[in-house]
Design a protein around this motif. Structure first.
Motif, PDB file in Angstrom:
ATOM      1  N   LEU A  24      -2.647  35.601 118.464  1.00 52.24           N
ATOM      2  CA  LEU A  24      -3.726  35.173 119.363  1.00 52.24           C
ATOM      3  C   LEU A  24      -3.362  33.861 120.055  1.00 52.24           C
ATOM      4  N   ASN A  80      -6.351  28.606 122.602  1.00 53.92           N
ATOM      5  CA  ASN A  80      -7.111  29.732 122.025  1.00 53.92           C
ATOM      6  C   ASN A  80      -7.680  29.366 120.663  1.00 53.92           C
ATOM      7  N   LYS A 141     -21.633  39.564 119.519  1.00 53.15           N
ATOM      8  CA  LYS A 141     -20.581  40.574 119.667  1.00 53.15           C
ATOM      9  C   LYS A 141     -19.553  40.381 118.550  1.00 53.15           C
ATOM     10  N   TYR A 142     -19.104  39.140 118.424  1.00 57.92           N
ATOM     11  CA  TYR A 142     -18.196  38.774 117.335  1.00 57.92           C
ATOM     12  C   TYR A 142     -18.899  37.711 116.510  1.00 57.92           C
ATOM     13  N   ASP A 146     -18.588  35.145 121.806  1.00 54.71           N
ATOM     14  CA  ASP A 146     -18.018  36.039 122.805  1.00 54.71           C
ATOM     15  C   ASP A 146     -16.583  36.415 122.518  1.00 54.71           C
ATOM     16  N   LYS A 147     -15.938  35.603 121.702  1.00 58.48           N
ATOM     17  CA  LYS A 147     -14.562  35.957 121.375  1.00 58.48           C
ATOM     18  C   LYS A 147     -14.307  35.821 119.877  1.00 58.48           C
ATOM     19  N   ILE A 148     -13.187  36.374 119.466  1.00 60.72           N
ATOM     20  CA  ILE A 148     -12.834  36.368 118.043  1.00 60.72           C
ATOM     21  C   ILE A 148     -12.638  34.943 117.564  1.00 60.72           C
ATOM     22  N   ASP A 152     -14.455  36.010 112.133  1.00 64.23           N
ATOM     23  CA  ASP A 152     -14.044  37.399 112.397  1.00 64.23           C
ATOM     24  C   ASP A 152     -12.778  37.719 111.624  1.00 64.23           C
ATOM     25  N   THR A 188     -15.707  46.985 117.434  1.00 64.63           N
ATOM     26  CA  THR A 188     -15.376  46.011 118.468  1.00 64.63           C
ATOM     27  C   THR A 188     -14.142  45.211 118.072  1.00 64.63           C
ATOM     28  N   ALA A 192     -10.223  45.098 119.899  1.00 62.67           N
ATOM     29  CA  ALA A 192      -9.837  43.886 120.624  1.00 62.67           C
ATOM     30  C   ALA A 192      -8.334  43.891 120.844  1.00 62.67           C
TER      31      ALA A 192
END
Lengths: 220, 222
Positions: A24, A80, A141-142, A146-148, A152, A188, A192
């Motif tokens: 990532l 990230n 969502k996660y 919104d993102k991992i 998660d 989900t 990814a």
């Protein structure tokens, strides 16, 4: 740039936590598959206290414990980010990481045991899933929004390994109608981008863990 | 510290903000080593806080709301935000109040400190507590395990005065209570866990720890 090595084993969820974090963040690394039935002198040197994987070696310096490695990666390579920047939100993330570290292994107790001990572990697992679905995931969502994020990755065992455990022992734990949001998250998460290309093969895992359980029960 | 001039605050908003800022409350229990860790961290950082003693047999509504997952102490409440879990609280404190850092600044040293704190908690604490509840052969086994793990922790000192070097920090806070508890174990359970002969280095570490001025006045030491 200092050389980075990840020592892990292919069926281990803890190994994958680190692998995903590295990917990532776009950090180049070399992967070393360890044989846990015949631990290499290098592994014993890098992790003398626990003699376990994963171990991340950065410029010759070993770091152990998957979630501690993730904090190290986030501090050393800030791109990230896996953790939010606000201290309070970070504290909330760390709370859930600890929760999963403490309570998550009940699923593995289900895998390793039978009878009453297994029944109790199933109950513990269900409670754990309920708590994280309600309080950690909510409507997001996660776990990370919104993102991992780090939670998660910490919960990834639930997304990919729990199914294997369920099939091996013949007990369904994460039932979609009982845990709709968590179930949706497992899909989900596995779809990814980086995660979907880096998952151990479930059929191979089934064989591996079936054999492992047979051995465990035989020696019990 | 905020030196705001209230006279330049006609709407009262700055005053309100200032009063709301940095309100720190600790929900704890006198016998809890986890609450002790947080008290030590707050003291070392010079953070003023309000302490609320919880009756664990009759938990306050406040505790149940702030820590609805575990319903345990300690809980640090900072400006109405609850932070739970002693080591998580310590990292939070370190990030919000930057003076007198508790954790090392270098990421690799931080990873080592976190690893050792986890080891102290997972491997040393359990064994020490079990010495209270076991007898005979099982007790011997538990004491042996405790000693081995403590020896591993001891080796992390690497010849230094404290885990982080010359001053006390995260690991002292995380594991200093171990020595208090082993002293209790030694008195109550009659078992010698750490002594000058078997673990001279750890013993010295703790003596040094007790001599630090900030520690002498720390809660729980006496």
């Amino acid at each position: 740039m200092a050389e980075i090595e990840l020592h892990g084993t292919w069926p281990s969820p803890y190994s994958y936590r680190v692998l995903w974090a590295l990917k990532l963040k776009g950090i180049p690394y070399e992967y070393v598959e360890e044989d846990l039935s015949n631990k290499s002198p290098l592994l014993l040197q890098y992790n003398p206290v626990h003699k376990k994987i994963p171990v991340l070696v950065h410029g010759g310096k070993p770091i152990c414990e998957s979630m501690i490695i993730l904090e190290y990666l986030d501090e050393t390579w800030p791109q990230n980010p896996l953790l939010p920047s606000d201290p309070y939100e970070r504290a909330v993330v760390r709370f859930w990481v600890k929760f999963i570290e403490d309570k998550g292994p009940s699923a593995w107790v289900v895998f390793r045991t039978s009878g009453e001990e297994q029944e109790k572990a199933v109950k513990d697992s269900l409670e754990m899933l309920k708590t994280i679905e309600e309080h950690a995931l909510g409507e997001k969502k996660y776990f990370g929004g919104d993102k991992i994020g780090m939670v998660d990755i910490a919960c990834s065992g639930i997304a990919h390994w729990l199914q294997v455990i369920e099939e091996v022992v013949g007990i369904k734990i994460l039932e979609p109608h009982k845990f709709p949001r968590l179930h949706a998250w497992t899909k989900t998460f596995k779809e990814a981008p980086i995660i979907k290309d880096n998952l151990p093969n479930q059929d191979e895992m089934l064989v591996f863990f079936k054999q492992a359980r047979e051995k465990l029960l035989a020696s019990a | 510290m905020h030196h705001l001039d209230c006279k330049k605050d006609p709407t009262g908003l700055i005053t309100k903000l200032r009063m709301a800022e940095d309100k720190v409350t600790l929900l704890g229990f006198w016998g809890s080593p986890f609450a002790l860790r947080v008290k030590w961290a707050l003291k070392l950082k010079g953070i003023e806080y309000e302490y609320i003693e919880e009756d664990l047999s009759n938990k306050s509504p406040l505790l149940l709301v702030y820590n609805h997952v575990h319903k345990k102490v300690p809980v640090l409440v900072h400006n109405s935000n609850p932070v739970v879990d002693s080591l998580v609280i310590i990292e939070y404190i370190d990030e919000v109040w930057k003076g007198n850092p508790l954790l090392p600044l270098d990421p690799y040293q931080r990873a080592k400190a976190r690893f050792r704190a986890k080891f102290a908690e997972d491997k040393c604490m359990g064994a020490i507590i079990r010495t209270f509840f076991t007898e005979g052969k099982e007790k011997e086994k538990v004491v042996k395990e405790g000693r081995e793990n403590l020896k591993t922790l001891e080796s992390a000192l690497e010849g230094k005065k404290f885990f982080g070097g010359e001053t006390i920090g995260y690991l002292e806070i995380a594991s200093g209570w171990i020595r208090l508890w082993t002293q209790i174990v030694e008195e109550i359970a009659g078992v010698n866990v750490i002594d000058a002969e078997t673990m001279p280095v750890l013993n010295t570490w703790f003596d040094n720890f007790l001599e630090v001025p900030a520690v002498v006045s720390l809660p729980g030491i006496n």
